[in-house]
Design a protein around this motif. Structure first.
Motif: not given
Length: 92
Positions: A40-58
């Motif tokens: 889907q071309g999504i970065t870890q940072a974008e996924l974290a934002k969408r999921a409502g979790v810290p990027r460190s968790n991703i």
């Protein structure tokens, strides 16, 4: 040395080391999530934002150094526009 709690037993009394089974399952799940995110071309940072979790968790989840909760797995799946389905299957 392992104690009896480290094993599960099949109907024919074969020992299965729980740790090995968990690691294999976790690795498979992580591969699926990472593949979907990248397709889907999504970065870890974008996924974290969408999921409502810290990027460190991703990051920790994708590295395999984190045992995610069911809630996190559902949040990430939803953030990818997907749903999570779990099922038990017979051993081959």
């Amino acid at each position: 040395m392992r104690n009896s709690m480290d094993y599960i037993y099949t109907a024919d009394d074969q020992k299965i080391i729980i740790e090995v089974e968990q690691k294999s399952t976790r690795h498979s799940v992580i591969e699926q999530y990472v593949r979907c995110r990248k397709l889907q071309g999504i970065t870890q940072a974008e996924l974290a934002k969408r999921a409502g979790v810290p990027r460190s968790n991703i990051t920790r989840f994708e590295s395999g150094n984190y045992n995610p909760s069911l809630e996190l797995l559902v949040r990430i799946a939803a953030a990818l526009g997907m749903s999570l389905k779990m099922q038990l299957t017979a051993k081959e």
